[in-house]
Scaffold this motif. Structure first.
Motif, PDB file in Angstrom:
ATOM      1  N   ILE A  95       0.782  -1.302  -0.044  1.00  0.00           N
ATOM      2  CA  ILE A  95      -0.153   0.021  -0.017  1.00  0.00           C
ATOM      3  C   ILE A  95       0.804   1.222  -0.103  1.00  0.00           C
ATOM      4  CG2 ILE A  95      -0.005   0.187   2.547  1.00  0.00           C
ATOM      5  CD1 ILE A  95      -2.992   0.834  -0.075  1.00  0.00           C
ATOM      6  N   SER A  96       2.058   1.165   0.449  1.00  0.00           N
ATOM      7  CA  SER A  96       2.926   2.531   0.360  1.00  0.00           C
ATOM      8  C   SER A  96       3.521   2.889  -0.844  1.00  0.00           C
ATOM      9  CB  SER A  96       4.445   2.021   1.529  1.00  0.00           C
ATOM     10  OG  SER A  96       3.929   1.737   2.781  1.00  0.00           O
ATOM     11  N   ILE A  97       3.346   2.050  -1.845  1.00  0.00           N
ATOM     12  CA  ILE A  97       3.959   2.347  -3.211  1.00  0.00           C
ATOM     13  C   ILE A  97       2.913   3.162  -3.906  1.00  0.00           C
ATOM     14  CG2 ILE A  97       4.606   1.251  -5.576  1.00  0.00           C
ATOM     15  CD1 ILE A  97       5.710  -1.290  -4.094  1.00  0.00           C
ATOM     16  N   PRO A  98       1.586   2.751  -3.965  1.00  0.00           N
ATOM     17  CA  PRO A  98       0.600   3.664  -4.622  1.00  0.00           C
ATOM     18  C   PRO A  98       0.597   5.182  -3.894  1.00  0.00           C
ATOM     19  CG  PRO A  98      -0.558   1.956  -3.765  1.00  0.00           C
ATOM     20  CD  PRO A  98       0.878   1.450  -3.648  1.00  0.00           C
ATOM     21  N   ALA A  99       0.734   5.257  -2.536  1.00  0.00           N
ATOM     22  CA  ALA A  99       0.986   6.243  -2.000  1.00  0.00           C
ATOM     23  C   ALA A  99       1.982   7.042  -2.306  1.00  0.00           C
ATOM     24  CB  ALA A  99       1.062   6.131  -0.419  1.00  0.00           C
ATOM     25  N   GLY A 100       3.118   6.730  -2.483  1.00  0.00           N
ATOM     26  CA  GLY A 100       4.219   7.448  -3.241  1.00  0.00           C
ATOM     27  C   GLY A 100       4.048   7.721  -4.599  1.00  0.00           C
ATOM     28  N   ILE A 101       3.400   6.754  -5.385  1.00  0.00           N
ATOM     29  CA  ILE A 101       3.158   7.286  -6.908  1.00  0.00           C
ATOM     30  C   ILE A 101       2.251   8.290  -7.057  1.00  0.00           C
ATOM     31  CG2 ILE A 101       1.701   6.201  -8.915  1.00  0.00           C
ATOM     32  CD1 ILE A 101       2.948   3.456  -8.107  1.00  0.00           C
ATOM     33  N   GLU A 102       1.219   8.468  -6.183  1.00  0.00           N
ATOM     34  CA  GLU A 102       0.209   9.489  -6.192  1.00  0.00           C
ATOM     35  C   GLU A 102       0.576  10.768  -5.354  1.00  0.00           C
ATOM     36  OE1 GLU A 102      -2.492   9.539  -8.115  1.00  0.00           O
ATOM     37  OE2 GLU A 102      -1.811   7.764  -8.649  1.00  0.00           O
ATOM     38  N   ARG A 103       1.933  10.805  -4.655  1.00  0.00           N
ATOM     39  CA  ARG A 103       2.532  12.122  -3.857  1.00  0.00           C
ATOM     40  C   ARG A 103       1.587  12.315  -2.940  1.00  0.00           C
ATOM     41  NH1 ARG A 103       7.106  14.132  -7.080  1.00  0.00           N
ATOM     42  NH2 ARG A 103       7.692  12.390  -8.382  1.00  0.00           N
ATOM     43  N   MET A 104       0.860  11.185  -2.168  1.00  0.00           N
ATOM     44  CA  MET A 104       0.029  11.719  -0.914  1.00  0.00           C
ATOM     45  C   MET A 104       1.130  12.539  -0.098  1.00  0.00           C
ATOM     46  SD  MET A 104      -1.163   9.103   1.946  1.00  0.00           S
ATOM     47  CE  MET A 104      -2.429   8.638   1.046  1.00  0.00           C
ATOM     48  N   ARG A 105       0.600  13.523   0.653  1.00  0.00           N
ATOM     49  CA  ARG A 105       1.348  14.433   1.356  1.00  0.00           C
ATOM     50  C   ARG A 105       2.240  13.513   2.383  1.00  0.00           C
ATOM     51  NH1 ARG A 105      -1.899  18.478   4.600  1.00  0.00           N
ATOM     52  NH2 ARG A 105       0.174  18.881   5.358  1.00  0.00           N
ATOM     53  N   LEU A 106       3.485  13.662   2.584  1.00  0.00           N
ATOM     54  CA  LEU A 106       4.277  12.975   3.336  1.00  0.00           C
ATOM     55  C   LEU A 106       3.813  12.700   4.827  1.00  0.00           C
ATOM     56  CD1 LEU A 106       6.676  11.035   3.742  1.00  0.00           C
ATOM     57  CD2 LEU A 106       8.162  13.158   3.912  1.00  0.00           C
ATOM     58  N   VAL A 107       3.304  13.821   5.427  1.00  0.00           N
ATOM     59  CA  VAL A 107       2.943  13.941   6.696  1.00  0.00           C
ATOM     60  C   VAL A 107       1.483  13.080   6.867  1.00  0.00           C
ATOM     61  CG1 VAL A 107       1.928  15.739   8.440  1.00  0.00           C
ATOM     62  CG2 VAL A 107       3.794  16.334   7.157  1.00  0.00           C
ATOM     63  N   THR A 108       0.728  13.229   6.093  1.00  0.00           N
ATOM     64  CA  THR A 108      -0.510  12.405   5.987  1.00  0.00           C
ATOM     65  C   THR A 108      -0.087  11.059   6.019  1.00  0.00           C
ATOM     66  OG1 THR A 108      -1.741  14.140   4.992  1.00  0.00           O
ATOM     67  CG2 THR A 108      -2.680  12.072   4.948  1.00  0.00           C
ATOM     68  N   PHE A 109       0.825  10.725   5.139  1.00  0.00           N
ATOM     69  CA  PHE A 109       1.263   9.069   4.844  1.00  0.00           C
ATOM     70  C   PHE A 109       1.645   8.680   6.157  1.00  0.00           C
ATOM     71  CE2 PHE A 109       4.785   6.089   3.872  1.00  0.00           C
ATOM     72  CZ  PHE A 109       4.090   5.204   3.534  1.00  0.00           C
ATOM     73  N   LEU A 110       2.740   9.386   6.602  1.00  0.00           N
ATOM     74  CA  LEU A 110       3.345   8.853   7.979  1.00  0.00           C
ATOM     75  C   LEU A 110       2.315   8.926   9.120  1.00  0.00           C
ATOM     76  CD1 LEU A 110       6.722  11.049   7.783  1.00  0.00           C
ATOM     77  CD2 LEU A 110       6.349   8.574   7.595  1.00  0.00           C
ATOM     78  N   ALA A 111       1.222   9.845   9.107  1.00  0.00           N
ATOM     79  CA  ALA A 111       0.321   9.717  10.362  1.00  0.00           C
ATOM     80  C   ALA A 111      -0.472   8.314  10.162  1.00  0.00           C
ATOM     81  CB  ALA A 111      -0.547  11.010  10.187  1.00  0.00           C
ATOM     82  N   TYR A 112      -0.881   8.034   8.831  1.00  0.00           N
ATOM     83  CA  TYR A 112      -1.812   6.995   8.826  1.00  0.00           C
ATOM     84  C   TYR A 112      -0.937   5.692   8.929  1.00  0.00           C
ATOM     85  CZ  TYR A 112      -6.043   9.583   7.362  1.00  0.00           C
ATOM     86  OH  TYR A 112      -7.298  10.440   7.232  1.00  0.00           O
ATOM     87  N   THR A 113       0.366   5.797   8.254  1.00  0.00           N
ATOM     88  CA  THR A 113       1.135   4.393   8.639  1.00  0.00           C
ATOM     89  C   THR A 113       1.468   4.318  10.007  1.00  0.00           C
ATOM     90  OG1 THR A 113       1.958   4.871   6.286  1.00  0.00           O
ATOM     91  CG2 THR A 113       3.286   3.709   7.914  1.00  0.00           C
ATOM     92  N   THR A 114       1.786   5.379  10.757  1.00  0.00           N
ATOM     93  CA  THR A 114       2.167   5.245  12.246  1.00  0.00           C
ATOM     94  C   THR A 114       0.932   4.483  13.063  1.00  0.00           C
ATOM     95  OG1 THR A 114       3.572   6.883  11.852  1.00  0.00           O
ATOM     96  CG2 THR A 114       2.780   6.262  14.170  1.00  0.00           C
ATOM     97  N   LEU A 115      -0.265   5.077  12.761  1.00  0.00           N
ATOM     98  CA  LEU A 115      -1.560   4.602  13.467  1.00  0.00           C
ATOM     99  C   LEU A 115      -1.771   3.250  13.171  1.00  0.00           C
ATOM    100  CD1 LEU A 115      -3.646   5.549  15.545  1.00  0.00           C
ATOM    101  CD2 LEU A 115      -4.975   6.619  13.709  1.00  0.00           C
ATOM    102  N   GLY A 116      -1.954   3.198  11.867  1.00  0.00           N
ATOM    103  CA  GLY A 116      -2.293   1.846  11.557  1.00  0.00           C
ATOM    104  C   GLY A 116      -1.190   0.608  11.955  1.00  0.00           C
ATOM    105  N   SER A 117       0.219   0.939  11.768  1.00  0.00           N
ATOM    106  CA  SER A 117       1.306   0.088  12.182  1.00  0.00           C
ATOM    107  C   SER A 117       1.188   0.068  13.917  1.00  0.00           C
ATOM    108  CB  SER A 117       2.533   0.594  11.886  1.00  0.00           C
ATOM    109  OG  SER A 117       2.666   0.630  10.578  1.00  0.00           O
ATOM    110  N   LEU A 118       0.792   0.984  14.489  1.00  0.00           N
ATOM    111  CA  LEU A 118       0.678   0.918  15.983  1.00  0.00           C
ATOM    112  C   LEU A 118      -0.178  -0.105  16.470  1.00  0.00           C
ATOM    113  CD1 LEU A 118       1.818   2.153  18.507  1.00  0.00           C
ATOM    114  CD2 LEU A 118       0.214   3.775  18.660  1.00  0.00           C
ATOM    115  N   ILE A 119      -1.459   0.057  15.840  1.00  0.00           N
ATOM    116  CA  ILE A 119      -2.553  -1.041  16.030  1.00  0.00           C
ATOM    117  C   ILE A 119      -2.158  -2.222  15.987  1.00  0.00           C
ATOM    118  CG2 ILE A 119      -5.023  -1.692  15.481  1.00  0.00           C
ATOM    119  CD1 ILE A 119      -5.327   1.298  15.057  1.00  0.00           C
ATOM    120  N   TRP A 120      -1.738  -2.581  14.588  1.00  0.00           N
ATOM    121  CA  TRP A 120      -1.287  -4.011  14.417  1.00  0.00           C
ATOM    122  C   TRP A 120      -0.162  -4.411  15.076  1.00  0.00           C
ATOM    123  CZ3 TRP A 120      -2.873  -7.607  10.745  1.00  0.00           C
ATOM    124  CH2 TRP A 120      -2.008  -8.655  10.475  1.00  0.00           C
ATOM    125  N   ASN A 121       0.820  -3.744  15.315  1.00  0.00           N
ATOM    126  CA  ASN A 121       2.099  -4.066  16.189  1.00  0.00           C
ATOM    127  C   ASN A 121       1.547  -4.256  17.687  1.00  0.00           C
ATOM    128  OD1 ASN A 121       3.315  -3.720  13.979  1.00  0.00           O
ATOM    129  ND2 ASN A 121       4.827  -2.025  14.415  1.00  0.00           N
TER     130      ASN A 121
END
Length: 220
Positions: A126-152
């Motif tokens: 899922i990180s690859i299309p986020a990069g392709i679409e140039r999702m704002r880095l702050v937004t990407f990091l926020a959602y990634t951190t939150l999702g990863s934190l729950i899973w981990n």
């Protein structure tokens, strides 16, 4: 322990929390390394006192974000234009498929990144299309951190509570992973069959039009 579990355990014993983070970062970059083994094992290691429970969660989440960031940057390097060129050369794919995917990701990208961090197979991809679409880095990091934190947290805590029986977690996640894989295969088969049928109908329609055109011409 041997195999992946033995390798991960050795890294955690030598490096502590940063070792757990490194193992999970590599899991993001090489999906065959299963997080359902590494994360409960980190919890088990914490239960033995080799690292703290908070440290295990913190470092594995840092590793998840670091690995996802590398794939995000890879997506940026690929870019939407290159993806369109690739799609144009792949049988059964159309550039319009990429356009629709982009439009969908533009509307739901945040939710996709957040939920994707908790779905096997898609956790890394899922990180690859986020990069392709140039999702704002702050937004990407926020959602990634939150999702990863729950899973981990879920798997580290499970390993911590189960102790030496941490491996039980893997059995349950295997069922979940296989269910996701089956769903992906079914969706791909439906897509291929639908596209083949559509292509065949289009071909027959063109052949019919050519035949009518020839008849009209011969009649003149």
């Amino acid at each position: 322990m041997d195999g992946i579990a033995g390798w991960a355990m050795e890294i955690m014993e030598k490096l502590g929390g940063p070792g757990a983070g490194l193992a999970i970062a590599l899991e993001n970059l090489f999906p065959p390394l299963p997080s359902e083994v590494i994360l409960p094992l980190a919890g088990f290691t914490a239960s033995r006192g080799d690292l703290s429970l908070g440290g295990a969660i913190f470092w594995t989440t840092c590793g998840s974000v670091a690995g996802a960031l590398v794939l995000y940057l890879l997506g940026m390097l690929l870019g939407a234009d290159r993806i369109r060129l690739i799609a144009d050369r792949v049988p059964l794919l159309k550039v319009s498929d990429i356009d629709r995917t982009e439009a969908w990701f533009y509307r739901h990208g945040g939710k996709a990144v957040f939920l994707g961090r908790m779905i096997p197979i898609f956790r890394s991809l899922i990180s690859i299309p986020a990069g392709i679409e140039r999702m704002r880095l702050v937004t990407f990091l926020a959602y990634t951190t939150l999702g990863s934190l729950i899973w981990n947290c879920t798997f580290v805590l499970a390993g911590y509570l189960l102790g030496e029986n941490w491996w039980i977690v893997q059995d349950y996640v295997d069922v979940y992973s296989k269910g996701v894989l089956i769903l992906v295969v079914v969706v791909m088969v439906v897509f291929v069959v639908t596209r083949l049928v559509s292509s065949r109908k289009g071909r027959h329609r063109l052949e019919g039009d050519d035949g009518e055109g020839r008849q009209e011409w011969d009649g003149r």
